[in-house]
Design a protein around this motif. Structure first.
Motif, PDB file in Angstrom:
ATOM      1  N   TYR A 283       0.831  -1.200   0.000  1.00  0.00           N
ATOM      2  CA  TYR A 283       0.000   0.000   0.000  1.00  0.00           C
ATOM      3  C   TYR A 283       0.866   1.251   0.000  1.00  0.00           C
ATOM      4  N   LEU A 284       1.958   1.196   0.758  1.00  0.00           N
ATOM      5  CA  LEU A 284       2.862   2.349   0.825  1.00  0.00           C
ATOM      6  C   LEU A 284       3.446   2.655  -0.547  1.00  0.00           C
ATOM      7  N   VAL A 285       3.910   1.597  -1.231  1.00  0.00           N
ATOM      8  CA  VAL A 285       4.480   1.809  -2.568  1.00  0.00           C
ATOM      9  C   VAL A 285       3.400   2.323  -3.514  1.00  0.00           C
ATOM     10  N   ALA A 286       2.197   1.776  -3.396  1.00  0.00           N
ATOM     11  CA  ALA A 286       1.115   2.226  -4.268  1.00  0.00           C
ATOM     12  C   ALA A 286       0.760   3.674  -3.991  1.00  0.00           C
ATOM     13  N   ARG A 287       0.829   4.051  -2.716  1.00  0.00           N
ATOM     14  CA  ARG A 287       0.483   5.413  -2.323  1.00  0.00           C
ATOM     15  C   ARG A 287       1.445   6.414  -2.960  1.00  0.00           C
ATOM     16  N   LEU A 288       2.722   6.051  -2.998  1.00  0.00           N
ATOM     17  CA  LEU A 288       3.728   6.954  -3.569  1.00  0.00           C
ATOM     18  C   LEU A 288       4.054   6.569  -5.005  1.00  0.00           C
ATOM     19  N   PHE A 289       3.143   5.824  -5.626  1.00  0.00           N
ATOM     20  CA  PHE A 289       3.456   5.251  -6.930  1.00  0.00           C
ATOM     21  C   PHE A 289       3.886   6.280  -7.973  1.00  0.00           C
ATOM     22  N   PRO A 290       3.235   7.447  -8.070  1.00  0.00           N
ATOM     23  CA  PRO A 290       3.666   8.397  -9.099  1.00  0.00           C
ATOM     24  C   PRO A 290       5.137   8.785  -8.966  1.00  0.00           C
ATOM     25  N   ILE A 291       5.641   8.827  -7.731  1.00  0.00           N
ATOM     26  CA  ILE A 291       7.055   9.181  -7.566  1.00  0.00           C
ATOM     27  C   ILE A 291       7.930   7.989  -7.927  1.00  0.00           C
ATOM     28  N   TYR A 292       7.487   6.788  -7.492  1.00  0.00           N
ATOM     29  CA  TYR A 292       8.261   5.591  -7.825  1.00  0.00           C
ATOM     30  C   TYR A 292       8.393   5.437  -9.334  1.00  0.00           C
ATOM     31  N   CYS A 293       7.311   5.811 -10.060  1.00  0.00           N
ATOM     32  CA  CYS A 293       7.304   5.693 -11.512  1.00  0.00           C
ATOM     33  C   CYS A 293       8.497   6.382 -12.149  1.00  0.00           C
ATOM     34  N   LEU A 294       8.897   7.500 -11.525  1.00  0.00           N
ATOM     35  CA  LEU A 294       9.976   8.281 -12.126  1.00  0.00           C
ATOM     36  C   LEU A 294      11.348   7.812 -11.658  1.00  0.00           C
ATOM     37  N   GLU A 295      11.372   6.870 -10.715  1.00  0.00           N
ATOM     38  CA  GLU A 295      12.649   6.345 -10.243  1.00  0.00           C
ATOM     39  C   GLU A 295      12.789   4.921 -10.757  1.00  0.00           C
ATOM     40  N   GLN A 296      13.220   4.787 -11.989  1.00  0.00           N
ATOM     41  CA  GLN A 296      13.206   3.449 -12.578  1.00  0.00           C
ATOM     42  C   GLN A 296      14.154   2.490 -11.877  1.00  0.00           C
ATOM     43  N   GLY A 297      15.249   3.018 -11.317  1.00  0.00           N
ATOM     44  CA  GLY A 297      16.178   2.136 -10.612  1.00  0.00           C
ATOM     45  C   GLY A 297      15.500   1.465  -9.430  1.00  0.00           C
ATOM     46  N   THR A 298      14.785   2.268  -8.638  1.00  0.00           N
ATOM     47  CA  THR A 298      14.077   1.716  -7.481  1.00  0.00           C
ATOM     48  C   THR A 298      13.017   0.724  -7.932  1.00  0.00           C
TER      49      THR A 298
END
Lengths: 642, 105
Positions: A283-298
């Protein structure tokens, strides 16, 4: 549409917790349980009302580009330290949090009801219900958090209530050890989470989810140029936050606490360690998903860890003999599916179908996995053992449980029309879209899932007919079977919900509604192969499984011992960290720091001991000394003047 | 022959009185005696008040006023002290301060 009342889903469990915690022991056990169940029922009703109002509301501007907008329905400034460092308590409704409200309150209500039967007559029954309420409060607070700091607060509250409930049977040393292990491992991961939050908010100057996710590009560029060990600060922040999530969600290598957590009462395992708390990381990753999207390494790290964990846990689950451990490893594997699905998702590929699939699987998994755990609880309740060897042929004694368990197994294996089929299919679609490697990998793991789940099913309900003696297994009381029936029906139907319509990312084209038959067909086929294999090996008692285990002794034992991960941790903590880091630090603490303090104390003591005669309490001697002093002073002054 | 009263003639007896008071306060063991010594010191100070007022600021009355005030306060204080002494006596049947160590830790 006014959704302010959503805050009641936090207040009500809190009041129940305080009430049961303070006056619970004075009440009859049954009464305390009924108070807990009723309060949870009302909470569930409010949560459902809020979620449905949110999903089916038709206000202007609520749906833009096919995406329901986020609504901040409650906002309260709790602590204000500086202009930017403000800690707020709020309620944020968006598709995933509304979905989680439904999941948590449903499962929690079922578990509350079920516990009336399961925990009947246990010592500390009232305490158990108080802790369940605390957990529900914490979990609901976590999902509706409007800022990352509030989420962190409730995240820790979830951790502590998990600790309290795992260690519920505190007279059993194993339960105490498991509770400590769970707490320390997740706490260790939460350290990463906290550092991640601090880095993130240091650069973005905000904790607020809406601000963070509405403009992820600005978040990334806010830390422009700042690097550490060759990676940008934001990549570090997001990876550290993911580590926090990985700890809670039991991703490899932080998964070691979850199997041990099965020492807690089984309904607790169903609620916390299957349906709700362990998906907090996803849920945490989904919550911040738009930011994760831009960090392809992560995102790559998330994908790889998720995919590896899925395979690892499935391999271990194939060999375990404790039914709750099998379910625990299957939980790890399924959560890893969700994690992988988030990892492969992106705005470009299929409009982020992976994101939707992950949440969909979270939803269906919560239903069928809590069902499986509650069935396991009913079985343990009647057989009084966790071990498969003590079971067999139970289908004759516990028909309702048999059917419910079968439903759960079919759902998790991904057989249509059960719910797991739909969500797992979406995950596989997302994985194939990213790369065929991940698609095939996850399909293989899905086959293993079907195999070990049916191994479990056959071992419990078929296999052989042991002599149960005088104590025949029996069907559980209605408080336990009713949740099984409800959850069984949910496991059957939850997949029919057009989930993509409600939970999705911003997109330009509609989802292709329906099923990708290539992927679906192959995944069903591989699941059927897994089931077939399990049927062949475990339907009737036979020596084949043992012989297979003997033929591959190294592999089987390694899998049975969970590939020695616990031993590895034991070695690292005891022989490396404790021996070479903690012991010198302890020596320094005892001898240098404590030594300095002791010396100060000793000097003070001896000085005061030697001068204590002055403090006689005899006023006449005080006057005498005063007089002499005054005269001496006067003499000196006079001599000086003259 | 004319006999002038100088300031010293007041102050010397007052000093003697004060020293007697201090001596008594330090050496007596009977609480009543200590109380009397205390009064002696107080009276010496009162004399000083009056004398200095008379010789240094003849036109003013503050010193006189304060000594009257001090006498009144001293009366109250003595009554209180005597009451304490009597109560102590009732409890321990003794007024020797060497024996009164009950309140010490």
């Amino acid at each position: 549409m006014n959704l302010n009342y959503t805050i009641a889903v936090l207040i009500l469990p809190f009041l129940t917790f305080v009430f049961l915690g303070l006056v619970g022991v004075k009440m009859k056990k049954k009464a305390a349980g009924i108070v807990g169940v009723c309060s949870m029922g009302v909470t569930a009703f409010i949560a459902f009302a809020a979620a449905f109002t949110y999903f089916f509301g038709t206000d202007q501007g609520q749906v833009i580009d096919g995406v329901r907008q986020q609504l901040q329905v409650f906002d309260y400034t709790w602590m204000q330290f500086t202009k930017n460092l403000v800690i707020k308590i709020g309620v944020l409704l968006d598709p995933i949090s509304a979905m989680m409200l439904i999941v948590i309150t449903t499962v929690s209500f079922m578990v509350h009801l079920y516990s009336l039967g399961y925990m009947d007559g246990e010592k500390g029954f009232q305490r158990y219900y108080a802790f369940l309420s605390l957990f529900t409060l914490a979990m609901l607070g976590l999902v509706v958090a409007s800022n990352i700091f509030q989420m962190y607060i409730f995240w820790e509250l979830v951790g502590i209530s998990s600790y309290l409930l795992i260690g519920f049977y505190y007279t059993t040393p194993a339960a105490v050890a498991a509770a400590k292990k769970a707490f320390i491992v997740t706490r260790f991961a939460d350290l990463g989470f906290l550092i991640g939050i601090l880095i993130l908010s240091y650069y973005t100057q905000t904790f607020d989810f809406i601000t963070l996710t509405s403009n992820p590009g600005a978040v990334i560029s806010s830390a422009g140029g700042a690097t550490f060990l060759g990676c940008s600060a934001m990549a570090w922040a997001m990876t550290l936050i993911f580590i926090g999530g990985a700890g809670k969600s039991a991703m490899f290598p932080l998964h070691i606490w979850l199997p041990d957590a099965m020492e807690g009462p089984t309904p607790v395992s169903a609620l916390i360690h299957a349906a709700t708390m362990v998906v907090a990381g996803v849920y945490l990753v989904a919550r911040l998903f738009p930011i994760y999207c831009l960090e392809q390494g992560t995102m790559t790290i998330i994908t790889v860890i998720g995919a590896f964990t899925a395979f690892y846990a499935a391999a271990v689950a194939c060999t375990q003999s404790d039914i709750k451990r099998v379910l625990a490893f299957s939980t790890i594997s399924q959560i890893a599916f969700m994690m992988t699905s988030l990892g492969v998702a992106s705005q470009m590929l299929d409009n982020g179908v992976g994101y939707m699939a992950s949440m969909f699987h979270l939803f269906t998994h919560a239903m069928f996995k809590s069902l499986l755990f509650l069935c396991a609880g009913a079985i343990i309740h009647s057989v009084h053992s966790n071990e498969m060897t003590a079971m067999g042929g139970l289908r004759k004694y516990m028909p309702i449980c048999n059917w419910a368990f079968l439903f759960g197994c079919l759902a998790i294996s991904g057989i249509p029309p059960f719910s797991g089929f739909f969500s797992k299919d979406e995950i596989l679609v997302a994985a194939y879209a990213k790369s065929p490697l991940w698609g095939i990998w996850l399909a293989v793991v899905a086959g293993m899932t079907a195999f070990y789940m049916f191994r479990l099913y056959y071992k419990i309900f078929w296999w052989n007919n042991p002599d149960y003696g005088d104590h025949k297994p029996h069907e559980a009381p209605w408080t336990m079977t009713l949740p099984l029936i409800i959850l069984g029906l949910l496991a059957l139907c939850a997949g029919m919900i057009p989930f993509g319509k409600y939970v999705n990312l911003a997109r330009t084209v509609e989802y292709e509604s329906g099923i990708n038959w290539m992927v679906a067909g192959s995944s069903v086929l591989i699941a059927l192969i897994g089931i077939g294999l399990a049927t062949k090996l475990y339907l009737k008692e036979n020596p084949k499984p043992d012989r297979m285990a003997e033929k591959t002794p190294g592999l089987w034992t390694a899998a049975y011992r969970r590939f020695y991960m616990d031993e590895f941790y034991q070695y690292i903590t005891h022989h490396v960290i404790f021996a070479h880091v903690s012991t010198p630090i302890a020596w320094f603490d005892r001898h240098i720091i404590d030594g300095t303090m002791n010396m100060l104390a000793r000097v003070t003591h001896s000085t005061s001991y030697s001068i204590r005669r002055f403090q006689s309490g005899n006023i006449q001697s005080y006057v005498w000394i005063y007089l002499i002093g005054a005269l001496a002073l006067a003499t000196i002054v006079m001599l000086c003047v003259i | 022959m004319k006999f002038d009263l100088t300031i010293l003639m007041y102050i010397i007896p007052s000093v003697i009185m004060f020293c007697c008071g201090v001596y008594g306060f330090i050496t007596r063991k009977n609480m009543i005696a200590i109380l009397i010594s205390l009064e002696l010191m107080l009276n010496a100070v009162d004399i000083n008040f009056v004398v200095f007022n008379r010789y240094l600021f003849p036109g003013q009355m503050e010193g006189m006023m304060f000594s009257l005030f001090a006498i009144a306060i001293a009366a109250g204080e003595t009554a209180l002290a005597i009451a304490i002494v009597i109560n102590v006596y009732r409890v321990v049947k003794n007024v020797d301060i060497r024996e009164l160590t009950k309140m010490k830790f």
